[in-house]
Design an enzyme around this catalytic site. Structure first.
Site, PDB file in Angstrom:
ATOM      1  CB  SER A 141      73.374 120.647 133.919  1.00  0.00           C
ATOM      2  OG  SER A 141      73.711 120.595 132.563  1.00  0.00           O
ATOM      3  CG  ASP A 147      74.462 116.566 133.127  1.00  0.00           C
ATOM      4  OD1 ASP A 147      75.160 117.429 132.543  1.00  0.00           O
ATOM      5  OD2 ASP A 147      73.234 116.457 132.960  1.00  0.00           O
ATOM      6  CG  ASP A 154      77.403 119.049 130.592  1.00  0.00           C
ATOM      7  OD1 ASP A 154      77.643 117.939 130.081  1.00  0.00           O
ATOM      8  OD2 ASP A 154      76.251 119.470 130.770  1.00  0.00           O
TER       9      ASP A 154
END
Length: 460
Positions: A106, A252, A250
């Site tokens: 992430s 992901d 971000d």
């Protein structure tokens, strides 16, 4: 450096020692534990798991380890390659797979990676299922398939495009209005898979896209968490390009931050507020966010005649409460939009399409939209404690001190005052109490945080 085991998966830094970092041995161990859990859950002879990854440097290595471990258990693997967290979630349901693993850490820096575990609905495991996977890993007792029963591996490259088509098919995505608006948008994808997905979505909507850090090579040009202090370059470029607004995601692509045309931050807490405002204006219903998210969502929900509920922090907790309350939209204040008409997962592609639809329908600027919402300010702090301090006892004393206020204790302690709130949570991995406050000015939010810090010190 660090290895964190939780109900939602396994996360750690690449390299180093086994059981301390996310080494190949740890990757195989937890992949096998997930595979065995899945086999125990389904009792099916043939299982398929979707594997996808963000653009991290370690992603291909970790993906190969995960895939071959599952194959060794006799589980078929569909590898969709460079992808996004919401795309993998959608792929599980579109392909009728039995589960999924997203290889991404992430918003963590490039030395980190993780395995995010999904069930057959394309949703994160609940607490009970997550604990079962961790227990299997602790028992360290694995039985792998014999040579004639190994799983089958195949690659699929079209799922980002399939995901985009799913987004465009949503009833509330107003394609005609967006195309007619002729938006110009700058996109910062921090050199990960958002650089594939977000520009592709925008181009299908006739949005002029100025790409910044959209090469999915895993070399993050700045801290990958989409916070104000990390988005100075895109902020300047939005102004320079005279763009309508900017989009930052971000690595992901499950968190969405918006930058107004004047370079100011729309505010990560307000991404969900804006999308909810649009959805609630078209579909009457309820909303959910977590206890650490802005009160602005409650205000907007009640303005539309709906009911707002707050869950414990964590996407799986938000989703559970959304289902219980039949929420039409929800998410987290970090820019995570969950729209059940699409799927029960934070999704920046869905968020982008809803935000564009909202702005196109209103025919106002991004800054004007932001100024139309209640203005709240947050302060995020933490207080470090020595390991021997009983954090639960400290929080119990705070609860007692403020017992005459509206106190919620489902996840730490949240105290609601008339115009502000404070949320205290203990860390699961270190002796820290996190202190989030919100008020009608930054000074008041900071003062409330300082007051609670003193209360905590006096309770030790």
């Amino acid at each position: 450096m660090s290895l964190i085991k939780s109900i939602s998966g396994i996360r750690g830094t690449i390299g180093g020692k086994v059981a301390i970092n996310l080494t190949p041995i740890d990757t195989v161990k937890f992949s096998a534990a997930y595979g065995i859990w899945l086999k125990n859950q389904t009792k099916k002879e043939t299982l398929t798991v979707i594997i996808g990854r963000d653009a991290r440097i370690s992603g291909k290595m970790v993906s190969n380890l995960v895939s071959n471990t599952l194959i060794g258990l006799g589980i078929n693997v569909t590898d969709i390659g460079l992808s996004t967290t919401p795309t993998v979630e959608v792929a599980v349901t579109l392909s009728n797979a039995d589960g999924g693993i997203i290889i991404t850490a992430s918003h963590n820096p490039k030395q980190w990676n993780a395995l995010k575990l999904l069930n057959g609905k394309g949703e994160f495991l609940n607490a009970e299922d997550g604990e079962s996977v961790l227990k299997i890993a602790e028992e360290d007792s694995y039985v792998f398939a014999e040579v004639d029963n190994l799983g089958i591996y195949k690659k699929e490259k079209e799922y980002i495009n399939k995901h985009i088509l799913e987004v465009l098919a949503l009833d509330l995505v107003d394609i005609e209005a967006i195309k007619n608006a002729k938006f110009k948008v700058v996109v910062d994808a921090v050199n990960s898979t958002g650089g594939i997905a977000i520009p592709a979505l925008l181009k299908k909507l006739n949005v002029q896209c100025v790409e910044l850090y959209c090469e999915p090579n895993g070399h993050f040009p700045h801290n990958p968490e989409p916070l104000k202090e990390h988005l100075t370059v895109i902020s300047e470029l939005v102004v320079k390009e005279k763009a309508d607004f900017g989009i930052a995601v971000d690595p992901d692509v499950d968190r969405l931050a918006i930058i107004c045309g004047d370079g100011s931050m729309f505010g990560e807490e307000y991404t969900l507020v804006a999308c909810a405002d649009y959805v609630l204006g078209k579909t009457k219903g309820n909303t959910v966010s977590n206890l650490s998210s802005s009160r602005a969502l409650k205000d907007i929900t009640e303005k539309h005649g709906g009911s707002y509920q707050a869950s414990a922090v964590g996407e799986v907790n938000v989703v559970t409460l959304m289902k219980e309350t039949n929420a039409v939209i929800g998410g987290e204040g970090n820019g995570g939009i969950i729209y059940p008409e699409s799927h029960y997962g934070r999704d920046s592609l869905v968020g982008t399409a809803l935000f564009l639809s909202h702005l196109a329908n209103l025919k106002i600027s991004c800054k004007q939209l932001r100024d139309s919402y209640p203005n709240y300010f947050m302060s995020k702090n933490k207080i470090e404690l020595t390991p021997e301090i009983d954090v639960d006892a400290v929080l119990a004393k705070i609860t007692s001190k403020y017992k005459d206020e509206d106190v919620i204790s489902i996840d730490g302690v949240k105290i609601n005052f008339e115009t502000e709130w404070v949320h205290l949570r203990k860390s699961n991995t270190e002796p820290i109490i996190r202190i989030y406050t919100e008020s009608t000015s930054q000074e008041k939010a900071d003062n409330l945080a300082n007051k609670l810090i003193e209360d905590i010190k006096n309770s030790i």
